[in-house]
Design a protein around this motif. Structure first.
Motif, short mmCIF file in Angstrom:
data_model
loop_
_atom_site.label_atom_id
_atom_site.label_comp_id
_atom_site.label_asym_id
_atom_site.label_seq_id
_atom_site.Cartn_x
_atom_site.Cartn_y
_atom_site.Cartn_z
N GLY A 31 0.82 -1.20 0.00
CA GLY A 31 0.00 0.00 0.00
C GLY A 31 0.86 1.26 0.00
N LYS A 32 0.22 2.39 -0.26
CA LYS A 32 0.91 3.68 -0.41
C LYS A 32 1.72 4.06 0.83
N ASP A 33 1.15 3.91 2.00
CA ASP A 33 1.87 4.27 3.23
C ASP A 33 3.04 3.32 3.49
N ALA A 34 2.88 2.04 3.14
CA ALA A 34 3.97 1.09 3.30
C ALA A 34 5.13 1.44 2.37
N VAL A 35 4.82 1.84 1.14
CA VAL A 35 5.85 2.27 0.20
C VAL A 35 6.54 3.52 0.75
N GLY A 36 5.75 4.44 1.28
CA GLY A 36 6.31 5.65 1.87
C GLY A 36 7.23 5.38 3.05
N ALA A 37 6.99 4.26 3.74
CA ALA A 37 7.81 3.88 4.88
C ALA A 37 9.04 3.06 4.45
N GLY A 38 9.17 2.84 3.14
CA GLY A 38 10.36 2.15 2.65
C GLY A 38 10.16 0.73 2.17
N MET A 39 8.98 0.19 2.31
CA MET A 39 8.73 -1.17 1.80
C MET A 39 8.51 -1.10 0.29
N LYS A 40 9.09 -2.02 -0.44
CA LYS A 40 8.94 -2.05 -1.89
C LYS A 40 8.64 -3.47 -2.33
N ALA A 41 7.54 -3.64 -3.06
CA ALA A 41 7.13 -4.97 -3.51
C ALA A 41 8.22 -5.63 -4.35
N GLY A 42 8.90 -4.87 -5.20
CA GLY A 42 9.96 -5.43 -6.03
C GLY A 42 11.09 -6.01 -5.19
N ASP A 43 11.46 -5.33 -4.12
CA ASP A 43 12.52 -5.83 -3.23
C ASP A 43 12.07 -7.10 -2.52
N ILE A 44 10.81 -7.13 -2.12
CA ILE A 44 10.27 -8.30 -1.44
C ILE A 44 10.33 -9.51 -2.36
N VAL A 45 9.84 -9.34 -3.59
CA VAL A 45 9.83 -10.46 -4.54
C VAL A 45 11.25 -10.92 -4.86
N ARG A 46 12.17 -9.97 -5.07
CA ARG A 46 13.55 -10.35 -5.38
C ARG A 46 14.17 -11.16 -4.24
N GLN A 47 13.89 -10.76 -3.00
CA GLN A 47 14.44 -11.46 -1.83
C GLN A 47 13.90 -12.89 -1.77
N ILE A 48 12.61 -13.05 -1.93
CA ILE A 48 12.01 -14.39 -1.87
C ILE A 48 12.46 -15.23 -3.06
N ALA A 49 12.44 -14.65 -4.26
CA ALA A 49 12.81 -15.38 -5.47
C ALA A 49 14.26 -15.86 -5.41
N ALA A 50 15.14 -15.07 -4.82
CA ALA A 50 16.55 -15.46 -4.72
C ALA A 50 16.69 -16.75 -3.91
N GLN A 51 15.82 -16.96 -2.94
CA GLN A 51 15.88 -18.16 -2.10
C GLN A 51 15.37 -19.41 -2.82
#
Length: 85
Positions: A31-51
């Motif tokens: 969500g918008k506030d989560a992105v504003g707090a520094g969370m990024k869906a792309g980073d999340i997916v890359r972290q999980i996919a790397a595993q």
């Protein structure tokens, strides 16, 4: 942010994965506030996919990726545990 705002609260991120035969798919929404707090869906997916030996990416509010299904549950659980800290 329109799509993610309709699916998750503005301060939330969700991530999920599914197995499809020999492949696994991962999707994350922030969500918008989560992105504003520094969370990024792309980073999340890359972290999980790397595993799981895969790749992924996308925008800060929506991303997708994939890899091998063998360690999908562990990769999702590991991310959830690290995000809860």
């Amino acid at each position: 942010y329109e799509m993610s705002a309709s699916l998750v609260g503005s301060e939330m991120c969700i991530e999920t994965g599914a197995k499809f035969g020999e492949k696994a798919a991962i999707v994350a929404l922030c969500g918008k506030d989560a992105v504003g707090a520094g969370m990024k869906a792309g980073d999340i997916v890359r972290q999980i996919a790397a595993q799981i030996g895969g790749k992924g990416g996308g925008k800060p509010d929506f991303a997708q990726g994939g890899g091998s299904p063998e360690n999908l549950e562990k990769a999702l659980a590991d991310f959830a545990a690290s995000a809860a800290k």
